[in-house]
Design a protein around this motif. Structure first.
Motif, mmCIF file in Angstrom:
data_model
loop_
_atom_site.group_PDB
_atom_site.id
_atom_site.type_symbol
_atom_site.label_atom_id
_atom_site.label_comp_id
_atom_site.label_asym_id
_atom_site.label_seq_id
_atom_site.Cartn_x
_atom_site.Cartn_y
_atom_site.Cartn_z
ATOM 1 N N ALA A 27 0.819 -1.214 0.000
ATOM 2 C CA ALA A 27 0.000 0.000 0.000
ATOM 3 C C ALA A 27 0.853 1.265 0.000
ATOM 4 C CB ALA A 27 -0.934 0.003 1.214
ATOM 5 N N ARG A 28 2.055 1.171 0.552
ATOM 6 C CA ARG A 28 2.963 2.322 0.612
ATOM 7 C C ARG A 28 3.986 2.315 -0.514
ATOM 8 N NH1 ARG A 28 4.714 2.834 6.817
ATOM 9 N NH2 ARG A 28 6.002 4.417 5.886
ATOM 10 N N GLY A 29 3.946 1.301 -1.375
ATOM 11 C CA GLY A 29 4.894 1.229 -2.484
ATOM 12 C C GLY A 29 6.302 0.872 -2.045
ATOM 13 N N ILE A 30 6.405 0.111 -0.962
ATOM 14 C CA ILE A 30 7.707 -0.288 -0.426
ATOM 15 C C ILE A 30 7.904 -1.775 -0.709
ATOM 16 C CG2 ILE A 30 9.092 -0.547 1.668
ATOM 17 C CD1 ILE A 30 7.391 1.731 2.898
ATOM 18 N N GLU A 31 9.062 -2.121 -1.246
ATOM 19 C CA GLU A 31 9.367 -3.526 -1.499
ATOM 20 C C GLU A 31 9.965 -4.157 -0.253
ATOM 21 O OE1 GLU A 31 11.207 -5.009 -5.118
ATOM 22 O OE2 GLU A 31 11.060 -2.966 -5.910
ATOM 23 N N VAL A 32 9.315 -5.204 0.219
ATOM 24 C CA VAL A 32 9.827 -5.949 1.365
ATOM 25 C C VAL A 32 9.735 -7.448 1.080
ATOM 26 C CG1 VAL A 32 9.153 -4.198 3.078
ATOM 27 C CG2 VAL A 32 7.619 -6.097 2.589
ATOM 28 N N ALA A 33 10.573 -8.176 1.759
ATOM 29 C CA ALA A 33 10.474 -9.629 1.809
ATOM 30 C C ALA A 33 10.443 -9.969 3.289
ATOM 31 C CB ALA A 33 11.669 -10.281 1.134
ATOM 32 N N VAL A 34 9.446 -10.736 3.697
ATOM 33 C CA VAL A 34 9.270 -11.051 5.110
ATOM 34 C C VAL A 34 9.200 -12.565 5.279
ATOM 35 C CG1 VAL A 34 7.914 -10.592 7.187
ATOM 36 C CG2 VAL A 34 7.863 -8.943 5.300
ATOM 37 N N ASP A 35 9.978 -13.073 6.207
ATOM 38 C CA ASP A 35 9.952 -14.491 6.542
ATOM 39 C C ASP A 35 9.897 -14.643 8.052
ATOM 40 O OD1 ASP A 35 10.201 -15.948 3.999
ATOM 41 O OD2 ASP A 35 12.151 -14.954 3.854
ATOM 42 N N ALA A 36 9.450 -15.813 8.491
ATOM 43 C CA ALA A 36 9.408 -16.112 9.922
ATOM 44 C C ALA A 36 10.021 -17.483 10.175
ATOM 45 C CB ALA A 36 7.974 -16.090 10.423
ATOM 46 N N TYR A 37 10.744 -17.552 11.263
ATOM 47 C CA TYR A 37 11.406 -18.795 11.651
ATOM 48 C C TYR A 37 11.341 -18.949 13.162
ATOM 49 C CZ TYR A 37 13.499 -18.237 7.023
ATOM 50 O OH TYR A 37 13.682 -18.060 5.678
ATOM 51 N N PRO A 38 11.497 -20.170 13.657
ATOM 52 C CA PRO A 38 11.622 -20.365 15.105
ATOM 53 C C PRO A 38 12.902 -19.691 15.611
ATOM 54 C CG PRO A 38 11.261 -22.468 13.988
ATOM 55 C CD PRO A 38 11.519 -21.441 12.933
ATOM 56 N N GLU A 39 12.851 -19.164 16.808
ATOM 57 C CA GLU A 39 14.016 -18.446 17.338
ATOM 58 C C GLU A 39 15.242 -19.339 17.437
ATOM 59 O OE1 GLU A 39 15.486 -18.944 20.498
ATOM 60 O OE2 GLU A 39 13.989 -20.290 21.330
ATOM 61 N N ALA A 40 15.058 -20.622 17.536
ATOM 62 C CA ALA A 40 16.188 -21.540 17.614
ATOM 63 C C ALA A 40 17.020 -21.560 16.330
ATOM 64 C CB ALA A 40 15.701 -22.954 17.928
ATOM 65 N N GLN A 41 16.458 -21.037 15.242
ATOM 66 C CA GLN A 41 17.159 -21.013 13.960
ATOM 67 C C GLN A 41 17.750 -19.639 13.623
ATOM 68 O OE1 GLN A 41 14.538 -22.608 10.965
ATOM 69 N NE2 GLN A 41 14.658 -24.655 11.805
ATOM 70 N N MET A 42 17.807 -18.762 14.601
ATOM 71 C CA MET A 42 18.275 -17.397 14.359
ATOM 72 C C MET A 42 19.665 -17.354 13.729
ATOM 73 S SD MET A 42 18.563 -14.144 16.911
ATOM 74 C CE MET A 42 16.825 -14.263 17.290
ATOM 75 N N GLU A 43 20.606 -18.100 14.283
ATOM 76 C CA GLU A 43 21.975 -18.038 13.756
ATOM 77 C C GLU A 43 22.034 -18.482 12.297
ATOM 78 O OE1 GLU A 43 25.309 -19.044 16.322
ATOM 79 O OE2 GLU A 43 23.860 -19.319 17.946
ATOM 80 N N LYS A 44 21.150 -19.362 11.903
ATOM 81 C CA LYS A 44 21.126 -19.872 10.537
ATOM 82 C C LYS A 44 20.617 -18.820 9.546
ATOM 83 C CE LYS A 44 19.123 -23.629 7.797
ATOM 84 N NZ LYS A 44 18.285 -24.839 7.836
ATOM 85 N N TYR A 45 19.646 -17.987 9.966
ATOM 86 C CA TYR A 45 18.982 -17.080 9.028
ATOM 87 C C TYR A 45 19.312 -15.601 9.188
ATOM 88 C CZ TYR A 45 16.176 -21.049 7.597
ATOM 89 O OH TYR A 45 15.772 -22.256 7.103
ATOM 90 N N VAL A 46 19.985 -15.207 10.251
ATOM 91 C CA VAL A 46 20.189 -13.786 10.522
ATOM 92 C C VAL A 46 20.963 -13.079 9.397
ATOM 93 C CG1 VAL A 46 22.310 -13.954 11.887
ATOM 94 C CG2 VAL A 46 20.700 -12.118 12.337
ATOM 95 N N GLU A 47 21.858 -13.770 8.746
ATOM 96 C CA GLU A 47 22.644 -13.139 7.682
ATOM 97 C C GLU A 47 21.800 -12.712 6.488
ATOM 98 O OE1 GLU A 47 26.372 -14.895 6.534
ATOM 99 O OE2 GLU A 47 26.624 -15.745 8.533
ATOM 100 N N GLU A 48 20.612 -13.298 6.343
ATOM 101 C CA GLU A 48 19.721 -12.947 5.240
ATOM 102 C C GLU A 48 18.937 -11.672 5.523
ATOM 103 O OE1 GLU A 48 17.096 -16.230 4.487
ATOM 104 O OE2 GLU A 48 18.735 -17.668 4.353
ATOM 105 N N ALA A 49 18.953 -11.205 6.760
ATOM 106 C CA ALA A 49 18.070 -10.125 7.197
ATOM 107 C C ALA A 49 18.702 -8.742 7.107
ATOM 108 C CB ALA A 49 17.633 -10.380 8.633
ATOM 109 N N ASP A 50 17.850 -7.764 6.833
ATOM 110 C CA ASP A 50 18.212 -6.358 7.016
ATOM 111 C C ASP A 50 17.762 -5.910 8.406
ATOM 112 O OD1 ASP A 50 19.271 -5.884 4.373
ATOM 113 O OD2 ASP A 50 17.210 -5.894 3.641
ATOM 114 N N VAL A 51 16.670 -6.522 8.876
ATOM 115 C CA VAL A 51 16.089 -6.211 10.176
ATOM 116 C C VAL A 51 15.550 -7.509 10.774
ATOM 117 C CG1 VAL A 51 14.201 -4.997 11.365
ATOM 118 C CG2 VAL A 51 15.404 -3.876 9.498
ATOM 119 N N VAL A 52 15.757 -7.693 12.080
ATOM 120 C CA VAL A 52 15.196 -8.837 12.796
ATOM 121 C C VAL A 52 14.222 -8.317 13.845
ATOM 122 C CG1 VAL A 52 15.724 -10.643 14.487
ATOM 123 C CG2 VAL A 52 17.121 -10.425 12.427
ATOM 124 N N LEU A 53 13.043 -8.926 13.869
ATOM 125 C CA LEU A 53 12.051 -8.607 14.890
ATOM 126 C C LEU A 53 11.667 -9.888 15.622
ATOM 127 C CD1 LEU A 53 9.796 -6.139 12.880
ATOM 128 C CD2 LEU A 53 11.359 -5.577 14.733
#
Length: 102
Positions: A27-53
């Motif tokens: 709606a705001r014309g912003i390109e995002v990619a959003v994924d969700a993972y279990p917190e136990a997999q943080m070290e595996k996926y954090v490098e793919e992120a610009d922001v972690v929530l």
């Protein structure tokens, strides 16, 4: 494109929130990619992120998350429980955008 990764206890409770964030971004014309993972997999996926929530149910891992994310230069924060409970994609998007600017 902003890559947002959400971590929660199992990775499944954030599925609806992902859709809401993507709708808000579109709606705001912003390109995002959003994924969700279990917190136990943080070290595996954090490098793919610009922001972690983090989902509020795993806020207790924030110190650990800050350590992991800071090593990769990725900002991290916890989603407000009320915002999460309401599945307010607009407010979560705002939080992610604010973190990305820091």
């Amino acid at each position: 494109m902003l890559k947002i990764i959400l971590f929660c206890s199992s990775g499944s409770s954030t599925s609806m929130l992902i859709g809401r964030i993507e709708e808000a971004a579109k709606a705001r014309g912003i390109e995002v990619a959003v994924d969700a993972y279990p917190e136990a997999q943080m070290e595996k996926y954090v490098e793919e992120a610009d922001v972690v929530l983090l989902g509020p149910q795993v806020k207790f891992i924030l110190p650990k998350a800050k350590k992991i994310c800071s090593e990769k230069g990725v900002p991290v924060d916890v989603i407000n429980p009320v915002v999460y409970g309401m599945m307010d994609g607009e407010k979560v998007l705002e939080q992610a955008l604010s973190l990305a600017k820091k």
